[in-house]
Structures are given as structure tokens and as C-alpha cells.
Design an enzyme around this catalytic site. Structure first.
Site, short mmCIF file in Angstrom:
data_model
loop_
_atom_site.label_atom_id
_atom_site.label_comp_id
_atom_site.label_asym_id
_atom_site.label_seq_id
_atom_site.Cartn_x
_atom_site.Cartn_y
_atom_site.Cartn_z
CG ASP A 67 -0.29 -0.36 2.53
OD1 ASP A 67 0.95 -0.37 2.59
OD2 ASP A 67 -1.02 -0.61 3.50
CG ASN A 136 -8.74 -0.45 12.14
OD1 ASN A 136 -7.85 -1.18 11.72
ND2 ASN A 136 -9.18 0.61 11.48
CG HIS A 138 -5.85 -1.58 8.97
ND1 HIS A 138 -5.86 -0.23 9.26
CD2 HIS A 138 -4.55 -1.96 9.12
CE1 HIS A 138 -4.64 0.17 9.54
NE2 HIS A 138 -3.82 -0.85 9.47
CD GLU A 143 -8.44 1.66 7.79
OE1 GLU A 143 -8.52 0.84 8.71
OE2 GLU A 143 -7.65 2.65 7.83
C1 GLP Z 1 -0.34 0.49 8.54
C2 GLP Z 1 -0.09 -0.37 7.30
C3 GLP Z 1 -0.38 -1.81 7.55
C4 GLP Z 1 0.25 -2.23 8.86
C5 GLP Z 1 -0.37 -1.50 10.00
C6 GLP Z 1 0.22 -1.83 11.36
O1 GLP Z 1 -1.57 1.09 8.59
N1 GLP Z 1 -0.85 0.06 6.16
O2 GLP Z 1 0.09 -2.58 6.48
O3 GLP Z 1 0.08 -3.60 9.05
O4 GLP Z 1 -0.22 -0.12 9.79
O5 GLP Z 1 1.33 -1.03 11.62
P1 GLP Z 1 2.22 -1.13 12.92
O6 GLP Z 1 3.08 -2.31 12.75
O7 GLP Z 1 2.99 0.15 12.93
O8 GLP Z 1 1.30 -1.26 14.07
#
Ligand code: GLP
Length: 247
Positions: A67, A136, A138, A143
């Protein structure tokens, strides 16, 4: 869905890097789906360490990131392109022609999404997809409310996600949308490896593993995939029924 609860976040990172390294040893031209986020940083650190010891080689690998924030050029410091350069691509030898990132600032996001889906197909599909999970539920930027049929597209970010990611953009506002692989895109990977550490991920992990499968928790759709491994530390596994350390 195989769940492994490791001793601590460092052990989770070592195990995740070990899985990637095994794939690259067996298939040097593997197609890797890559994720960003704080959880993945120690995984990339471990992979860099393995590369320096000569235990892994990325030079023939193809990578496709999950992404990117909408509107961000690849040189924006909060872009996932910048994250990937800092975490991995500037630290290990890679073939730039085999690195695929979504262009957040593409003038036509729909066309960019189609280009990206075509790049996945042209690479022969994703062999191993790394994933984190949002608080959440995702995965990538799919989302809550995201359907299983979704593919790469421009998608709105949940208010909670914008809040979590706000510090990276301060004092600028967080983008409200992102380009993201869809759930159907992710489920087409031959194998998925989801990594979650820390107590703030525990409720999302429990919903992914034990809650109803559906758009309320997009990560729950992974239960429909035949080859998913979930690596957790004890804090992230806290809300799972009958979780026991496995090494
Ligand atoms: C972001 C990314 C996700 C990732 C998530 C968790 O929103 N788009 O791909 O898995 O955050 O991130 P973190 O590891 O910083 O909690």
C-alpha cells in the site's frame, strides 16, 4: 491458520525473517509481498543481518508492497516508499527493476491500481505475503467495512488509522486515502505471514482468529486462505483462548 506464539518481539522478528530467508533459499527469484509499519522494522533489521552474514540474497527477488498513502510522492519522508528504502532497499543489494511500489501521487489512481494488479500478474503472483495488522483489524489499508472481493484501489482511511499515523505527518494533516491491495488480491498470495506484537494488537488478533469472518474485521478473511502463519508475542496473543508459548 497456524498460530505461533514466540517468547518476545525479537523472537517474532527472527522467526519472520527466517521464514522469508527459507523462501529465498528455496526460490531465489521468489515474489515477496512486503508490508510496512513499526512491527515490520525489526523483521527487516533481521533480514539485513542475515544478508550481511551471507544467509539470504535478495538480488533475484521481486518485491511488491501492499500500500501507499494517496497523494504522497516516493520521496515524501512519510511515504511507504521512503520507509522501504530506509528499512531494506538501501541496505541490501536488490534489483531496482524488480521492486514494485504504488505511486501515491499517480495522477490517475484507478489507472495506477490497474497497473499494480497487472504487475502482480506479470510477476507470476505473490509467493509469500508479509502482513501486519491494524489495531482495528485492517490488513494493508483495508479498513473495517472492506469486502472480501476488493482488489487494488483507492480506499478511505479510518479515522482511528489516521490518528495512529498522525505523528509521521505532523504538522501536516494525515492523508485521508491510500492506494492498497484489496482483500482478494492478498488472498491470492500462495502463502501469508502475519506478524503482530504488543498488547495494543491483542483485541484485533483475537477478532481475526476467533471472531466472525467478515468486513468488520478485514483480517478475519485470512481464515479463508489455505496457508497463513500468524506470529505473535505473548502480549499480542493475550486475548486468544488457550494460547501457549510455542518457542
Ligand atoms: C499500517 C499499514 C499496515 C500495517 C499497520 C500496522 O496502517 N498500512 O500494512 O500492518 O499499519 O502497523 P504497525 O506495525 O505500525 O502497528
Amino acid at each position: 491458520m497456524r498460530i505461533e506464539v514466540l517468547a518476545d518481539p525479537a523472537a517474532v522478528a527472527r522467526r519472520a525473517a527466517g521464514v522469508v530467508a527459507d523462501v529465498l533459499r528455496a526460490t531465489p527469484d521468489a515474489v515477496l509481498g512486503l508490508a510496512t509499519g513499526g512491527t515490520m522494522r525489526p523483521v527487516y533489521d533481521e533480514l539485513v543481518a542475515l544478508q550481511r552474514r551471507g544467509e539470504v540474497d535478495f538480488t533475484r527477488a521481486t518485491t511488491l508492497n501492499l500500500d501507499e498513502y494517496a497523494g504522497l510522492a516516493a520521496d515524501h519522508p512519510a511515504s511507504f516508499a521512503a520507509y522501504m528504502r530506509a528499512a531494506l532497499f538501501s541496505r541490501v543489494p536488490v534489483d531496482p527493476a524488480r521492486i514494485h511500489l504504488m505511486r501515491g501521487d499517480a495522477p490517475d489512481p484507478q489507472a495506477e491500481a490497474r497497473r499494480y494488479e497487472a504487475a502482480i500478474t506479470a510477476a507470476g503472483g505473490i509467493g509469500l505475503q508479509l502482513l501486519g495488522i491494524g489495531r482495528n483489524g485492517h490488513i494493508a489499508f483495508n479498513e473495517p467495512g472492506t469486502e472480501a472481493s476488493t482488489r487494488t484501489r483507492l480506499a478511505p482511511l479510518a479515522a482511528a488509522t489516521q490518528q495512529v499515523n498522525a505523528p509521521a505527518f505532523h504538522p501536516q494533516p494525515v492523508p485521508e486515502r491510500a492506494l492498497t491491495m484489496g482483500i482478494a488480491t492478498i488472498l491470492e498470495a500462495r502463502r501469508c505471514l502475519l506478524v503482530a506484537t504488543g498488547a495494543d494488537k491483542a483485541p484485533a488478533v483475537a477478532r481475526m482468529v476467533q471472531g466472525p469472518v467478515g468486513p468488520d474485521c478485514p483480517a478475519s478473511f485470512l481464515r479463508g486462505h489455505p496457508d497463513v502463519t500468524v506470529l505473535l508475542d505473548p502480549a499480542a496473543a493475550r486475548d486468544l483462548a488457550a494460547a501457549a508459548p510455542s518457542g
